[in-house]
Scaffold this active site. Structure first.
Site, PDB file in Angstrom:
ATOM      1  N   HIS A 148      28.028  14.070  68.868  1.00  0.00           N
ATOM      2  CA  HIS A 148      26.641  13.628  69.055  1.00  0.00           C
ATOM      3  C   HIS A 148      26.010  13.255  67.716  1.00  0.00           C
ATOM      4  O   HIS A 148      25.481  12.155  67.539  1.00  0.00           O
ATOM      5  CB  HIS A 148      25.855  14.759  69.739  1.00  0.00           C
ATOM      6  N   GLU A 149      26.109  14.169  66.764  1.00  0.00           N
ATOM      7  CA  GLU A 149      25.478  13.914  65.452  1.00  0.00           C
ATOM      8  C   GLU A 149      26.185  12.771  64.715  1.00  0.00           C
ATOM      9  O   GLU A 149      25.557  12.034  63.953  1.00  0.00           O
ATOM     10  CB  GLU A 149      25.468  15.193  64.609  1.00  0.00           C
ATOM     11  N   HIS A 191      24.576   9.616  65.747  1.00  0.00           N
ATOM     12  CA  HIS A 191      23.334   9.403  64.973  1.00  0.00           C
ATOM     13  C   HIS A 191      23.672   8.890  63.569  1.00  0.00           C
ATOM     14  O   HIS A 191      23.027   7.982  63.052  1.00  0.00           O
ATOM     15  CB  HIS A 191      22.566  10.726  64.828  1.00  0.00           C
ATOM     16  N   GLU A 221      18.772   8.239  70.041  1.00  0.00           N
ATOM     17  CA  GLU A 221      19.476   9.107  70.986  1.00  0.00           C
ATOM     18  C   GLU A 221      20.511   8.304  71.779  1.00  0.00           C
ATOM     19  O   GLU A 221      21.550   8.839  72.170  1.00  0.00           O
ATOM     20  CB  GLU A 221      18.448   9.780  71.906  1.00  0.00           C
TER      21      GLU A 221
HETATM   22 CO    CO Z   1      20.227  13.696  69.197  1.00  0.00          CO
END
Ligand code: CO
Length: 504
Positions: free
Chosen positions: A271-272, A275, A301
């Site tokens: 997830h990170e 980003h 997101e």
């Molecule tokens: Co996030």
């Protein structure tokens, strides 16, 4: 030289210099924040708080400098700005309106109230004490309403939309309403069908821990490299709450390891990493300017969820991942098969806590919060009635009823810390991720095959071209429309869920 004696182009150039300095101050502060969350000794906390507060004030003073108002007006007369410069000017104005719309006494009062309430929230959640939090919470809500009213008149939008605009630039509750109403119509019954279907399938037991942190770290490194994370321009460290911070040339992500289930830490890292790849792919020429920043929270997101939920939970990538996991942990047998891992990371269940929710049930948590926060802000829902309304909403949308505040209205820090208008961006991001990924695979059919070999480069190249490289030059919805050929659609998200969870 007074602003009016400058040519409009000189005025614009003056703004570029000012915003570059402001952004460098902000970037320096972000590195101090990273350090505070990772390696700073506890004893440094007070000194660090002073440093960060001072940098924030310095930046705020630069942004609210009365001289900028005249320079902005003069630059607006420039007829020779190219589209990026024009978009940059638009973003400068937006930042300036958010910074100047609210009187400084109100900013100060709200900052004090939210600090006190946030602090109290920690113990209130632990002790399940909503009544004890209520007085401080009421104060935060009252001051947030005042901030919303002040921004509403400067931005000429509704009070809720004025708060939403901080996180979702140009976003409108009326548009979100349409999307969320569609989700509310199809998702509860879809959840029902997915849970029934999963219950009818034989369970493939996943591998059993403990999984040593340093092996998990080795696996995360392999996966991050596969996704294109450049360790010459970034780091992975451990913190209490995972986050991503930094600048394109130096982007820092964090995670925490769960020795009982390596998928928790790993998918947090993925997830990170999503980003981080977004930050890394922002347009080089505009890095220090407002137009070169990421396009708000739903787009950010969407990039993390595109990797976490779409690309790396696909059968193609999980096939590769299972092999690497066996190698790193020395595992063997059916628990380590790709099929068992896929079943494990696609498990759907009704649960109380939003941050632990799977991708199927998650949007229902958000729809509930979106409805409630608007009602709280408008006064239609008195704050004292929030716990009951929250529990009723969970019952209606998710089919579970929390028996504690901790599992209900006290679970999130957002409202006690004065953050209203943020929740919808999680689900707008999930919808955007599904739509972008579908379009990417259609336009670049090599993507799934490459993922099956642990190579995300065709996917990342597509994202740089259609999302990352655009910075803040166009609105979030326009990014989606141009990249996929249609506006953001809950229908595409529904098809993704049906395909993944209900097709045989
Ligand atoms: Co996030």
């Amino acid at each position: 030289m007074t602003p009016s004696s400058k040519t409009p182009r000189d005025a614009y150039k003056d703004l570029e210099r000012r915003f570059e300095r402001m952004n460098l101050v902000r970037d320096a502060a972000s590195m101090l924040e990273w350090d505070a969350a990772t390696y700073m000794p506890d004893g440094g906390a007070d000194a660090r708080a002073d440093q960060l507060a001072t940098l924030r004030v310095v930046r705020h003073e630069m942004l609210t400098d009365p001289a900028i108002g005249d320079v902005l007006a003069r630059a607006g007369e420039a007829a020779d700005l190219d589209p990026w410069e024009r978009a940059n000017l638009h973003e400068m104005r937006r930042e300036r309106v958010h910074a100047t719309a609210v009187p400084s006494a109100l900013v100060e009062a709200r900052s004090q109230a939210t600090s006190a309430c946030e602090m109290r929230w920690r113990s209130a959640r632990r002790d399940d004490d909503f009544a004890g939090l209520l007085p401080l919470f009421e104060e935060v809500l009252k001051l947030t309403r005042e901030v919303a009213a002040a921004k509403s008149s400067s931005l000429d939008v509704s009070p809720y939309d004025a708060l939403l605009d901080e996180w979702e630039p140009g976003g409108r509750a009326a548009d979100i309403d349409v999307v969320f109403a569609a989700i509310e119509r199809f998702l509860p019954s879809l959840v029902e069908r997915v849970i029934e279907r999963q219950a009818s399938l034989p369970i493939l037991a996943p591998p059993v821990g403990p999984f040593p942190a340093e092996r998990q770290r080795a696996l995360a490194d392999r996966v991050m490299r596969a996704l294109g994370f450049d360790f010459a321009h970034g780091r992975l460290d451990v913190s209490a709450h995972p986050f991503c911070i930094g600048v394109p040339d130096d982007v820092r992500i964090t995670t925490r390891w769960d020795e009982a289930d390596f998928a928790n830490g790993l998918f947090g890292v993925i997830h990170e990493t999503g980003h981080a790849l977004y930050e890394r792919g922002l347009p080089k020429r505009w890095r220090k300017q407002p137009v070169g920043q990421a396009r708000g929270m739903s787009t950010h997101e969407s990039q993390s969820l595109l990797f976490e939920m779409q690309a790396t939970r696909s059968p193609e990538f999980v096939g590769w991942l299972a092999g690497v996991a066996r190698e790193v942990f020395g595992g063997s047998g059916p628990a380590w098969s790709a099929e068992a891992l896929l079943q494990h990371v696609q498990r759907v269940k009704r649960s109380f806590i939003r941050i632990d929710a799977d991708e199927v049930t998650y949007p229902l948590h958000v729809v509930l919060r979106f409805r409630l926060e608007r009602a709280l802000l408008s006064g239609d829902l008195p704050l004292k009635d929030l716990p009951g309304a929250f529990a009723d909403g969970m019952q209606r949308l998710l089919g579970v009823r929390p028996s504690t505040h901790r599992d209900g209205s006290l679970q999130d820090i957002h409202w006690p810390s004065g953050t209203f208008g943020y929740f919808p961006t999680y689900t707008l991001g999930a919808l955007t991720a599904a739509q972008l990924y579908g379009a990417a695979v259609k336009q670049a059919p090599a993507i799934p095959g490459a993922l099956a070999k642990g190579d995300a480069s065709p996917l990342t190249a597509w994202l740089v071209e259609h999302v990352h490289g655009l910075g803040s030059s166009i609105a979030p919805g326009e990014i989606v429309r141009r990249a996929t050929g249609e506006p953001l659609s809950p229908e595409i998200f529904r098809r993704h869920l049906e395909h993944r969870y209900l097709a045989s």
